[in-house]
Design a protein around this motif. Structure first.
Motif, short mmCIF file in Angstrom:
data_model
loop_
_atom_site.label_atom_id
_atom_site.label_comp_id
_atom_site.label_asym_id
_atom_site.label_seq_id
_atom_site.Cartn_x
_atom_site.Cartn_y
_atom_site.Cartn_z
N VAL A 59 25.32 38.63 40.95
CA VAL A 59 26.39 38.48 41.82
C VAL A 59 27.42 39.91 41.84
CG1 VAL A 59 28.83 37.44 41.90
CG2 VAL A 59 26.72 35.97 41.59
N SER A 60 27.44 40.41 42.76
CA SER A 60 27.93 41.69 42.98
C SER A 60 29.38 41.88 43.05
CB SER A 60 27.42 42.71 43.96
OG SER A 60 27.56 41.99 45.31
N ILE A 61 30.25 43.20 42.84
CA ILE A 61 31.67 43.30 42.79
C ILE A 61 32.07 44.32 43.95
CG2 ILE A 61 33.72 43.60 41.39
CD1 ILE A 61 32.26 42.99 39.05
N MET A 62 32.75 43.86 44.84
CA MET A 62 33.31 44.70 45.92
C MET A 62 34.74 44.88 45.29
SD MET A 62 33.76 44.54 49.91
CE MET A 62 34.43 43.04 50.02
N SER A 63 35.42 45.89 44.58
CA SER A 63 36.42 46.01 44.07
C SER A 63 37.55 46.67 45.18
CB SER A 63 36.63 47.18 43.20
OG SER A 63 37.83 47.24 42.73
N TYR A 64 38.51 45.87 45.17
CA TYR A 64 39.59 46.70 46.03
C TYR A 64 40.44 47.80 45.14
CZ TYR A 64 40.31 42.26 48.85
OH TYR A 64 40.07 41.19 49.96
N ALA A 65 39.43 48.74 45.35
CA ALA A 65 39.83 50.18 44.28
C ALA A 65 41.17 50.84 44.62
CB ALA A 65 38.49 51.00 44.27
N ILE A 97 30.60 48.09 45.04
CA ILE A 97 31.18 48.54 46.28
C ILE A 97 32.83 48.67 46.26
CG2 ILE A 97 31.77 47.72 48.87
CD1 ILE A 97 29.23 46.08 48.71
N ILE A 98 32.99 49.94 46.66
CA ILE A 98 34.55 50.12 46.56
C ILE A 98 35.26 50.18 47.85
CG2 ILE A 98 34.34 51.74 44.74
CD1 ILE A 98 34.23 54.05 46.40
N MET A 110 44.80 44.62 38.86
CA MET A 110 45.38 44.60 37.16
C MET A 110 44.38 45.81 36.83
SD MET A 110 47.61 42.60 36.74
CE MET A 110 48.28 42.44 38.34
N ASP A 111 44.80 46.68 36.07
CA ASP A 111 43.98 47.57 35.19
C ASP A 111 42.84 46.56 34.33
OD1 ASP A 111 45.73 49.41 36.22
OD2 ASP A 111 46.82 50.16 34.35
N GLY A 112 41.55 47.27 34.42
CA GLY A 112 40.52 46.93 33.66
C GLY A 112 39.83 45.42 34.10
N ARG A 113 40.35 45.20 35.34
CA ARG A 113 39.69 43.69 35.69
C ARG A 113 38.27 43.87 36.06
NH1 ARG A 113 40.83 47.10 40.24
NH2 ARG A 113 40.99 45.96 42.23
N VAL A 114 37.78 44.71 36.48
CA VAL A 114 36.33 44.91 37.03
C VAL A 114 35.65 44.71 35.83
CG1 VAL A 114 34.59 46.17 38.26
CG2 VAL A 114 36.78 46.28 39.20
N ALA A 115 35.64 45.56 34.78
CA ALA A 115 35.04 45.39 33.38
C ALA A 115 34.89 43.88 33.04
CB ALA A 115 35.72 46.49 32.61
N VAL A 116 36.30 43.46 33.06
CA VAL A 116 36.41 41.87 32.37
C VAL A 116 35.57 41.11 33.26
CG1 VAL A 116 37.96 40.18 31.93
CG2 VAL A 116 38.67 42.37 31.37
N ILE A 117 35.60 41.10 34.67
CA ILE A 117 34.80 40.14 35.39
C ILE A 117 33.46 40.36 35.40
CG2 ILE A 117 34.36 39.86 38.01
CD1 ILE A 117 37.50 40.31 38.32
N ARG A 118 32.98 41.81 35.53
CA ARG A 118 31.68 42.15 35.13
C ARG A 118 30.97 41.49 33.87
NH1 ARG A 118 28.26 42.36 38.81
NH2 ARG A 118 27.47 40.74 37.46
N GLU A 119 31.74 41.75 32.66
CA GLU A 119 31.23 41.04 31.54
C GLU A 119 30.91 39.42 31.68
OE1 GLU A 119 32.47 41.13 26.89
OE2 GLU A 119 33.81 42.21 28.23
N ALA A 120 32.20 38.77 32.20
CA ALA A 120 32.14 37.29 32.42
C ALA A 120 30.95 36.76 33.11
CB ALA A 120 33.50 36.72 32.92
N ALA A 128 35.38 39.58 45.06
CA ALA A 128 36.24 40.82 45.46
C ALA A 128 37.68 40.78 44.92
CB ALA A 128 36.43 40.80 46.99
N PRO A 129 37.73 41.63 43.63
CA PRO A 129 38.98 41.29 42.90
C PRO A 129 40.14 42.24 43.69
CG PRO A 129 37.61 42.66 41.72
CD PRO A 129 36.65 41.97 42.98
N SER A 130 41.17 41.67 43.96
CA SER A 130 42.22 42.43 44.74
C SER A 130 43.47 42.36 44.18
CB SER A 130 42.31 41.47 46.23
OG SER A 130 42.80 40.11 46.03
N ASP A 131 43.54 42.21 42.93
CA ASP A 131 44.78 41.83 42.31
C ASP A 131 45.37 43.18 41.81
OD1 ASP A 131 43.68 42.38 39.19
OD2 ASP A 131 42.20 41.70 40.46
#
Length: 325
Positions: free
Chosen positions: A187-193, A244-245, A168-178, A163-166
């Motif tokens: 492993v899913s991503i729940m973004s602090y959108a 998840i948003i 920063m612009d573009g962090r979801v894409a970078v995390i998904r790729e990594a 769940a990235p909470s930082d």
């Protein structure tokens, strides 16, 4: 003459009648419980700014996670305090740190409990900011690969969801790729959108010792006056791969929750944040409110606005209260 053909009160006459036509329900399955992990062993230290919450060593966190699971709560979110801090926040991706160790231990002991990890740098940097800093400016693009390293370390430890909470612009894409490159496609991503620069975070920052060393976070967290920007942020994170948003805080931003529900067909989470929790606890202690009633009403308002997932420090109490019904 009054037209009393339709009498709404007919459907309010008894508890059973009210339950029969109730439009929104709050369930234990809606809840996620935050845990604060600290170094050491046998540590269960009360957090003064969050009455009823604790700093937990890994062994104690496992006990609390097991308690949450036995109450029917489907997931926990892991936050932590490291053993060291530096300018980059390198302890955030150190596999020997409390967060990674807690994720691993909880997965081994309570395998069916969903483990969500907070991905940010503020608890780990010497500046208290959520990214790399140069000349008092938080650098966006330089921070992204570090966040990816944090997310991958959590996935390696066993997190089901990051769940990235930082903000920063573009962090979801970078995390998904990594994550995908490392084989963690499940492993899913729940973004602090839509995370606002809110005054409601005060007790949390005290709990994790993450107050900024200088300035504030208004340069990357959202302006509390903006509604349309939240929709753009959410759409952007979905395009980048968020599963998840999330909207944070919850209570003062229910208009944003409702609009997000109406505009996006994605699972929607809210964070019932530390300031919201602490105010209820303080008022209840002073005898000004009925804690059980006001908590259940507050969380129900989040469900009614459109949230499916509620991250809340009230989760253990709520799960017990719902069992009483």
């Amino acid at each position: 003459m009054l037209d009393l053909t339709y009498r709404p009160r007919r459907l309010r006459t008894t508890p059973a009648m009210r339950a029969l036509v109730r439009e929104t329900t709050l369930q234990t399955e809606d809840l996620v419980y935050p845990l604060f992990i600290v170094p050491g062993e046998g540590v269960r230290e009360p957090i003064e700014s969050l009455p009823g919450q604790y700093h937990l060593s890994v062994d104690e966190a496992v006990k609390t996670a097991k308690e949450a699971y036995e109450l029917g709560i489907p997931g926990v979110e892991i936050f932590g305090l490291p053993t060291y801090k530096d300018e980059q926040g390198s302890s955030a991706w150190d596999m020997n740190q409390p967060v990674q160790q807690a994720i691993k231990a909880i997965r081994e002991t309570v395998p069916n409990l969903i483990v969500i990890s907070d991905v940010c740098l503020c608890q780990y940097t010497s500046t208290g900011h959520c990214g790399c800093v140069e000349d008092h400016e938080v650098l966006n693009d330089e921070t992204l690969p570090l966040l990816a390293k944090v997310a991958v370390s959590h996935a390696k430890a066993g997190a089901h969801m990051v769940a990235p909470s930082d903000m920063m612009d573009g962090r979801v894409a970078v995390i998904r790729e990594a994550l995908d490159e490392e084989g963690f496609t499940n492993v899913s991503i729940m973004s602090y959108a839509a995370k606002y620069a809110s005054a409601y975070y005060g007790p949390f920052r005290d709990a994790v010792h993450s107050a900024p060393e200088f300035g504030d976070r208004k340069g990357y967290q959202m302006d509390e006056a903006n509604r349309l920007e939240a929709m753009r942020e959410i759409e952007l994170d979905i395009r980048e791969g968020a599963d998840i948003i999330m909207i944070k805080p919850a209570l003062s931003y229910l208009d944003i929750v409702r609009e997000a529900r109406d505009n996006f067909d994605y699972p929607l989470a809210v964070y019932n944040v530390s300031g919201e929790y602490a105010m209820v606890k303080t008022a209840a202690k002073a005898g000004l409110v009925d804690e059980k009633r006001i908590v259940l009403e507050t969380l129900l308002s989040m469900k009614r606005a459109g949230a499916k997932i509620i991250i809340t420090y009230h989760a253990l109490d709520v799960a017990r209260w719902l069992q009483e019904k």
